[in-house]
Design an enzyme around this catalytic site. Sequence first.
Site, PDB file in Angstrom:
ATOM      1  N   TYR A   1       0.830  -1.208   0.000  1.00  0.00           N
ATOM      2  CA  TYR A   1       0.000   0.000   0.000  1.00  0.00           C
ATOM      3  C   TYR A   1       0.865   1.259   0.000  1.00  0.00           C
ATOM      4  O   TYR A   1       1.909   1.315   0.643  1.00  0.00           O
ATOM      5  CB  TYR A   1      -0.941   0.019   1.219  1.00  0.00           C
ATOM      6  CG  TYR A   1      -1.610   1.365   1.398  1.00  0.00           C
ATOM      7  CD1 TYR A   1      -2.691   1.732   0.591  1.00  0.00           C
ATOM      8  CD2 TYR A   1      -1.130   2.295   2.310  1.00  0.00           C
ATOM      9  CE1 TYR A   1      -3.273   2.975   0.714  1.00  0.00           C
ATOM     10  CE2 TYR A   1      -1.706   3.545   2.442  1.00  0.00           C
ATOM     11  CZ  TYR A   1      -2.781   3.885   1.636  1.00  0.00           C
ATOM     12  OH  TYR A   1      -3.350   5.131   1.754  1.00  0.00           O
TER      13      TYR A   1
ATOM     14  N   GLY B   1       1.156   4.441   1.409  1.00  0.00           N
ATOM     15  CA  GLY B   1       1.821   5.063   2.548  1.00  0.00           C
ATOM     16  C   GLY B   1       2.814   4.156   3.251  1.00  0.00           C
ATOM     17  O   GLY B   1       3.724   4.624   3.934  1.00  0.00           O
TER      18      GLY B   1
ATOM     19  N   SER C   1      -5.730  13.492   7.187  1.00  0.00           N
ATOM     20  CA  SER C   1      -6.201  12.778   5.998  1.00  0.00           C
ATOM     21  C   SER C   1      -7.723  12.867   5.888  1.00  0.00           C
ATOM     22  O   SER C   1      -8.425  12.792   6.892  1.00  0.00           O
ATOM     23  CB  SER C   1      -5.789  11.308   6.071  1.00  0.00           C
ATOM     24  OG  SER C   1      -4.395  11.206   6.099  1.00  0.00           O
TER      25      SER C   1
ATOM     26  N   CYS D   1      -9.671  15.349   5.147  1.00  0.00           N
ATOM     27  CA  CYS D   1     -10.314  16.576   5.631  1.00  0.00           C
ATOM     28  C   CYS D   1     -10.283  17.675   4.577  1.00  0.00           C
ATOM     29  O   CYS D   1     -10.403  18.857   4.896  1.00  0.00           O
ATOM     30  CB  CYS D   1      -9.638  17.072   6.908  1.00  0.00           C
ATOM     31  SG  CYS D   1     -10.068  16.112   8.370  1.00  0.00           S
TER      32      CYS D   1
ATOM     33  N   LYS E   1      -7.768  18.357   2.171  1.00  0.00           N
ATOM     34  CA  LYS E   1      -6.483  19.006   1.866  1.00  0.00           C
ATOM     35  C   LYS E   1      -6.294  19.185   0.364  1.00  0.00           C
ATOM     36  O   LYS E   1      -5.978  20.279  -0.112  1.00  0.00           O
ATOM     37  CB  LYS E   1      -5.354  18.166   2.476  1.00  0.00           C
ATOM     38  CG  LYS E   1      -4.074  18.927   2.698  1.00  0.00           C
ATOM     39  CD  LYS E   1      -3.182  18.362   3.785  1.00  0.00           C
ATOM     40  CE  LYS E   1      -2.623  17.001   3.530  1.00  0.00           C
ATOM     41  NZ  LYS E   1      -3.353  15.852   3.968  1.00  0.00           N
TER      42      LYS E   1
END
Length: 596
Positions: free
Chosen positions: A205, A207, A256, A258, A260
């Site tokens: 994944y 990240g 994360s 929200c 951005k």
Amino acid sequence: MSTSPAARPTSNAHLLGWVDEMAKLCKPDRVYWCDGSEAEKKRLTDDAVAAKVLIPLDQQKWPGCHYHHSNSSDVARVEHLTFICTPTKEQAGPTNNWMEPKEAYRKLGAIFDGSMKGRTMYVVPYVMGPSTSPFAKVGIEITDSVYVALNMGIMARMGKVALDRLGDSDEFNRGLHSVADCNPERRFICHFPQDNTIWSVGSGYGGNALLGKKCLALRIASYLAKNEGWLAEHMLILEAESPTGEKQYVAAAFPSACGKTNFAMMIPPAAFPGWKIRTVGDDISWMRVGEDGRLWAVNPENGYFGVAPGTNRKTNPNAMDSVRKDTIFTNVARTPDGDIWWEGMDHEAPAELIDWKGQPWKKGSTEKAAHPNSRFTAPAKNNPAISPLVDDPKGVPISAIIFGGRRSTTVPLVLEAFNWTHGVYLGSTMGSETTAAATGQVGVVRRDPMAMLPFIGYDCGSYLQHWLDMQSRIPNPPKIFLVNWFRKSAEGKFLWPGYGDNMRVLKWMLDRAAGRAPAKETLLGYTPGDSGLDLHGLDVSKDAIAAATQIDLGEWEQELESQSEWFEKLGKTLPRPLALQRELLLERVRAARKVK
């Protein structure tokens, strides 16, 4: 194992020695050094398609785009399996998982041993930041995933450019990654700040596996920044140009999911003719003090790793344009004829889809067709609103720093801090309701200082002290603001329309940063008051605006109690000035309640 001398495009003895050592441990069938060329990208993409790692999409609709679906247990960052490996537990602090470095190398070394048998080891050199910038950092990621190699080619400046920047230096981040058997029981993401090293195993994944992103650009970089006197932050960077041609730059930290990326790519509403918003970065900001005493920022990344669900032409047209070509989509839904879909897209779901697990999906199903944390990896250059200064080695001068979480109550639409210390306090006590970007419960409020809780590479209290210490290094500091787009009515409806209308709040903040807008002093900070926000053309009732900006003293007394628990968790390294800020605010709230 095969690798020819001609295939080793560097004479850097430090790098060659380390790659040989890792190859000896992981035992791949062959070693391949990435050069970052277009020809290589095509070749690796063809390899990935042949191996069914990537599925080509309809090249008429989605030119150069491909689809990937991950293992169903490997869909998000795994904070409980992410470790900071410092010599002592105290150096990692109470908010990080800690593992002793020798133990971590031993434990992960046993999993890495032979993990690449039958596979290719890709050596991926990359630069975070514009390659000629004093901000830039070189990393080398070794991986057995062609998906990771291709993603790194989008997300960073990858290949020969990194080796040229490195030269013969020993100063590079050593990143070792293997999907191994993708077993959640044998999944670890370990950071060794003192060694400038990252070992990640058992996950493909983003990240967890794209080591330049959260691992280097935030966890390791935050440690380097503390030692070197700069800031590595989980912040977007945007350029705002007024109708008169004045340009200002802001950095904004939101946890994360929200908004951005939406804020970084915002399109101002029709009521703001002549205003232009351009993106410098959507996720990470590295900030240093310039010769002029201002804070200057670069975006260390070269692409966008964005959340797909909820992205559409209304919420983020620039993101939709950014993903139209040369993009990798992960865990969205697809159609058999090579189209894609996710929840919140502009059009309704087709009658039948293949869901993110690869299973048939019919319209009306209660299951999500796309995973809530499904992603797109898109080149930054695709963004029609990209700032021309995105590659400027000097960076851009920051006028305002914005903190914002997802709070349905308590926190008003916008506040300006009284001063730097008060601003650090506002950032340190930010709260946000949890999202699908990290595995765990959804909808619980957790403290997320500067939106960095999962990404601080050392003790959190020491990190907050570093923020306070930066004040003496910045003769001309940016103003600090706190925003909350997500406040709800008693009926559970959002009070503020958000998206492009956030421009109205941004304009007030920009005017405050330039010293030309009035403000009302409240016990929490400066606010726009009744007339500070430009609301012309906004179809929202006065009552809703009043509720979105309201300061409820009862809620704040509860909030400060909760902040006290958070500060206690940080322990003895909590900076005293931040505890004092909380105590002073509690006194102001209690005094105001008595007056009422």
